[in-house]
Design an enzyme around this catalytic site. Sequence first.
Site, PDB file in Angstrom:
ATOM      1  N   LYS A  77      33.509  40.000  55.267  1.00 33.05           N
ATOM      2  CA  LYS A  77      33.484  38.950  54.248  1.00 33.05           C
ATOM      3  C   LYS A  77      34.657  37.999  54.454  1.00 33.05           C
ATOM      4  O   LYS A  77      35.763  38.421  54.808  1.00 33.05           O
ATOM      5  CB  LYS A  77      33.541  39.587  52.859  1.00 33.05           C
ATOM      6  CG  LYS A  77      33.364  38.603  51.700  1.00 33.05           C
ATOM      7  CD  LYS A  77      33.351  39.344  50.371  1.00 33.05           C
ATOM      8  CE  LYS A  77      33.195  38.399  49.188  1.00 33.05           C
ATOM      9  NZ  LYS A  77      33.155  39.108  47.892  1.00 33.05           N
ATOM     10  N   SER A 152      29.461  38.201  44.795  1.00 38.54           N
ATOM     11  CA  SER A 152      29.890  37.133  45.679  1.00 38.54           C
ATOM     12  C   SER A 152      29.734  37.451  47.160  1.00 38.54           C
ATOM     13  O   SER A 152      29.852  36.574  48.007  1.00 38.54           O
ATOM     14  CB  SER A 152      31.357  36.806  45.392  1.00 38.54           C
ATOM     15  OG  SER A 152      32.199  37.910  45.684  1.00 38.54           O
ATOM     16  N   SER A 176      30.399  42.501  42.972  1.00 36.02           N
ATOM     17  CA  SER A 176      30.141  41.626  44.116  1.00 36.02           C
ATOM     18  C   SER A 176      29.690  42.328  45.385  1.00 36.02           C
ATOM     19  O   SER A 176      29.300  41.671  46.345  1.00 36.02           O
ATOM     20  CB  SER A 176      31.382  40.785  44.427  1.00 36.02           C
ATOM     21  OG  SER A 176      31.600  39.825  43.428  1.00 36.02           O
TER      22      SER A 176
END
Length: 488
Positions: A77, A152, A176
Amino acid sequence: MSFNHKTIEELHDLLVAKEISATELTQKTLEDIKSREEAVGSFITVSEEAALRQAAAIDAKGIDADNLMSGIPLAVKDNISTKGILTTAASKMLYNYEPIFDATSVANAYAKDMIVIGKTNMDEFAMGGSTETSYFKKTKNAWDHTKVPGGSSGGSATAVASGQVRLSLGSDTGGSIRQPAAFNGVVGLKPTYGTVSRYGLIAFGSSLDQIGPFAPTVKENAQLLNVIASSDVKDATSAPVRIADYTSKIGRDIKGMKIALPKEYLGEGIDPEIKETVLAAAKQFEALGATVEEVSLPHSKYGVAVYYIIASSEASSNLQRFDGIRYGFRADDAKNLDEIYVNTRSQGFGDEVKRRIMLGTFSLSSGYYDAYFKKAGQVRTLIIQDFDKVFADYDLILGPTTPTVAFGLDTLNHDPVAMYLADLLTIPVNLAGLPGISIPAGFVDGLPVGLQLIGPKYAEETIYQAAAAFEAVTDYHKQQPIIFGGDK
C-alpha cells in the site's frame, strides 16, 4: 502461463525445484499486473526495474528451501515507506516523495527475500472507504468494475482479487483492510494493535493504525503475517508479544469453541441478505462443533461517532508535518512563508482530508475539547469494556464485515456521513485494538460478502484456526472474478 492460481507453498516448491526462477515469476507477475491494470487500477507505481534487479540477485544466490517467501512478489500500500520507490499516500501533497528508508514491515519482507513489485492505490492519506479520494485514479472492484473496491486499501485488495499478485500489504485504521477484503472476496486481517510495527507507515490515526496482510486464502494470510509481525524499538507502541508461527492452529478442529454473535451486528442498517449470509455461516460453525450464542455489545452503536472524533483529531495533528518546506508538493504562487503554508496545504490536500483536518482541529480546540475529544475517549473505554465482558466467556466474535456489498462508483463520495457509516462494523475493533479478519462467506447479487471474526488481543492464531475451518468446508474463496483468468 500465469502463476496467479498457485498458492505460496506451490510457488515455493516450483522455485526450489528450479522449475521456475524468481526472475520468471517476477516477469509473469508484471505481465499479470499490466494485463489487468487498465480494468481495475490497483497500482500507483509498478517498480519493474527494481523488482527484476532484486529477483536476479535472489536467483544468483539461490532460493532458500527453508524460506517460504524467498522470491515471492509482494504489493505494498502506498502509505508504507519503500526506500527508493515513490510513496505518495495517494496525495498530491506527496506526489514526488521518495523515502530514504523502508518501513519495518517492508524491511521484514526484504529480509525474507520477498520482492516488492509495486505500490497500490488507496484513499488519500487512508481517509476514505472507496479508494475514490486518491489524487491519481479511482480503483474499481475486481468483480464488477462499476462498483467500488472499498477502502482505504482498495488497491491492495483488488491486486489480490484480480490475480495481479498473490500477496499484498494494507493498513487498517477503521476497517481499511477488512472492508475492501470483503468487497473483493479475499482474506484480510487487521492484527492486534502493536503486532506489526508502524515505523514507516504514514500516520493517520496513531492510536488506531495497523498494517496487515491480504491473501486469497487464510493460510497464506497467516504466512504473510509471520513475515511482517515483529517487535520494533523504532515504534514505541510495538508489542513485545510475538507468536512463533501464526499458522500453528490452522487445520485443527473447532469443537468446543465458543463464538459470540452480537445482536447489534445484525440490526438496523444491515442488508437483510447480508444478515442471512452471516446466520448461515453461524450454522456452519455450529456444524463444525462450535457453540454460537447471541450477545450484546451495547456501546458499539457509538463507534462511528467516537472514531471520527478521535481519528480526525489525531489526523489533524499528524498531518501538520506536510507544509511544503522539506519535501513533497509546494504551491508555486506563494509570496511569503504564511502563503507557502496556506497555499500548499489548500492545494495539496483533497476535500476529504481537509474535512477531517477541520473536524479534528475543532474537536481539539479550546472550549470544545471536553465535549468532543475527551468524551469520545470515555465512550471508547466503554466500547473496550463491552468487548472485555464478551471475551471473558467467548473465544471469538462473529458478524458481517460490512452492512452491504460493494456500492456503485460515485454514489457515496458526495455523502460523507453515508460513507462513514459503511465502517459501522469494523470501527469498534480498531477502537479496542483487537485483531479482526474478513473472509469470503457468500455472494449477494454477484458480489462477495465478507464474514468478520474478532478475537481478544493477540488471538490471531485462534482467529486463523476458526477462519480456516470455515474455509475448508466452503468454496467461496475458490470463486474468482472473470478478470482473474489464468489456468485453474
